[in-house]
Scaffold this motif. Structure first.
Motif: not given
Length: 472
Positions: A380-381, A436-439, A441, A445, A470-472
């Motif tokens: 997930h990177q 990390d993909s969660t960071d 957004t 960025n 979107s990273t979802n």
């Protein structure tokens, strides 16, 4: 103006329409100024000696094994008092040039053209080097005038040959010194010690510059100040009635009259001896007022003071003064123009000091590699590929490291390249940044990369990190 035209009727106002060194037909009028003597000429001589010592010795001075001053335009490398500057620092030189121009404007508003007479390289070399050589070889003005009219006999050939050889030798020395300021004294020694064929371009440049200097001081001479240099025209805009210039006290000196010991003097103190004109290196009559040809060299002050002392008159008929000093006998005042220039000068000088103080020893730039989008990585990177460039502005090797500041992640240098930047050089390479993909957004960025030398943080650079919508 030659001596033959000084006293002709109708020539009183010629200075308003032409320069003294060019006649009505556009031909050169050769000047033979007398050698001045006096306290101002002595003071200028000592100032010039100090100037010449600094000029000819500065290329030899080094700091930590490097030139104290270098202006290598060819390699775009500049060293000032041991600090190296690169094209990336050009804006500092831009600010410095603006400060210098404002300083000249302020200095001219207050003190007139005193720089030209006391510190200009053209004046110092012409009047304090080449003119002294000319006086030594050809004699004073009267002897030079006779020598010019004399037939080409043995004496004239020897004197003219000696003068040309001396002028060429000094010009060659000046050209070598200027070249040392550009390429450094070590490179100049190498050129001088190696065969001509290995440095043909440098020798051609040296010959060209020598010829230019030789031509300027043998033939152009005062024409540089009166025709080429724009400063004389600038002072017409910058000077006002409170500016200190070399001026003739017309209230005291007029009307002019030759001295007559048999009659009580009813005229002014000027005895119309023409000594102020005869010593002027640009051929003007200072009694006509401030003129663009006047370089404020003070030769006329010394000549006039000598004559005043000889006839027991008070000195100072020609002196440093402002128009208001003479016409209204007012003291020097700090006018609004001087205040305005001073404020601007202080602001620019403060800005220049700030830029020099905040200048970093290392420049680093990060750019996302062209044509590359983000990459989806395992665990997930997301990664972006960057090109980096580092510039070392010092004379010591630098070992750098990069760290992310405002976000978690890692930096991977491609090919395990070393971040060692050589002294007085640069390096470049590529690197990946993993987040990390969660960071991630947003599409773009903002991330911050800190540049470290050991434990010391040198600077922080902000750049963009590209991600999916979107990273979802």
């Amino acid at each position: 103006m030659s001596d033959s035209t000084l006293n002709k009727p109708g020539t009183e106002n010629m200075f308003r329409d032409s320069v003294p060194t060019i006649d009505q037909h556009g031909k050169r009028v050769w000047l033979f100024p007398h050698q001045p003597h006096g306290k101002f000429y002595t003071a200028r001589t000592w100032v010039s000696i100090g100037y010449l010592i600094i000029f000819f010795t500065l290329p030899f001075l080094k700091y930590n094994g490097h030139p104290l001053f270098l202006a290598n335009v060819l390699e775009r490398r500049f060293i000032l008092f041991g600090q190296i500057f690169w094209p990336q620092d050009f804006f500092i030189f831009g600010i410095g040039m603006i400060v210098f121009i404002v300083f000249i404007a302020l200095f001219t508003v207050v003190f007139g053209r005193i720089f030209c007479g006391w510190a200009c390289p053209q004046t110092i070399f012409m009047e304090m080097v080449f003119r002294k050589i000319e006086y030594l070889i050809e004699g004073d003005a009267a002897e030079q005038r006779l020598l010019k009219k004399a037939p080409w006999n043995t004496d004239k050939i020897l004197r003219k040959s000696a003068k040309i050889i001396a002028f060429w030798t000094v010009s060659f020395l000046i050209a070598n010194t200027f070249l040392a300021y550009v390429i450094g004294i070590d490179a100049l020694k190498k050129i001088a010690s190696e065969p001509l064929s290995q440095h043909l371009g440098s020798f051609i440049s040296l010959a060209v510059f020598t010829t230019v200097f030789f031509f300027i001081y043998l033939w152009m001479r005062e024409q540089i100040c009166t025709v080429v240099c724009p400063y004389g025209r600038m002072q017409g805009v910058l000077l006002d009635k409170n500016s200190i210039v070399v001026a003739y006290d017309y209230n005291r000196g007029e009307p002019r009259s030759h001295i007559n010991k048999k009659e009580a003097r009813t005229a002014g103190d000027c005895i119309d001896c023409m000594q102020c004109v005869k010593v002027c290196p640009t051929g003007i009559d200072i009694r006509n007022g401030t003129q663009l040809e006047c370089t404020n060299c003070t030769a006329c002050i010394d000549a006039c003071n000598k004559m005043m002392s000889a006839i027991s008159f008070p000195t100072g008929l020609i002196r440093y003064a402002s128009d208001n000093n003479i016409s209204q006998k007012q003291p020097m005042t700090f006018t609004w123009r001087m205040k305005a220039y001073s404020v601007v000068m202080c602001v620019l000088l403060g800005l220049l000091v700030f830029l020099l103080a905040s200048r970093t020893d290392v420049d680093v730039s990060f750019l996302r590699t062209r044509g590359q989008l983000y990459q989806i990585q395992p665990n997930h990177q997301i990664s972006n590929l960057y090109d980096y460039k580092t510039l070392n502005k010092t004379f010591d090797d630098k070992q750098l490291s990069f760290k992310l500041e405002n976000i978690k992640g890692k930096i991977v240098i491609i090919g395990n390249q070393s971040l060692k930047v050589p002294k007085d050089g640069f390096s470049s390479g590529s690197m990946f940044i993993f987040l990390d993909s969660t960071d991630v957004t947003k599409r773009k960025n903002l991330i911050q990369i800190a540049v470290y030398e050991g434990d010391k943080k040198l600077k922080t650079i902000t750049t963009s990190f590209l991600g999916p919508f979107s990273t979802n």
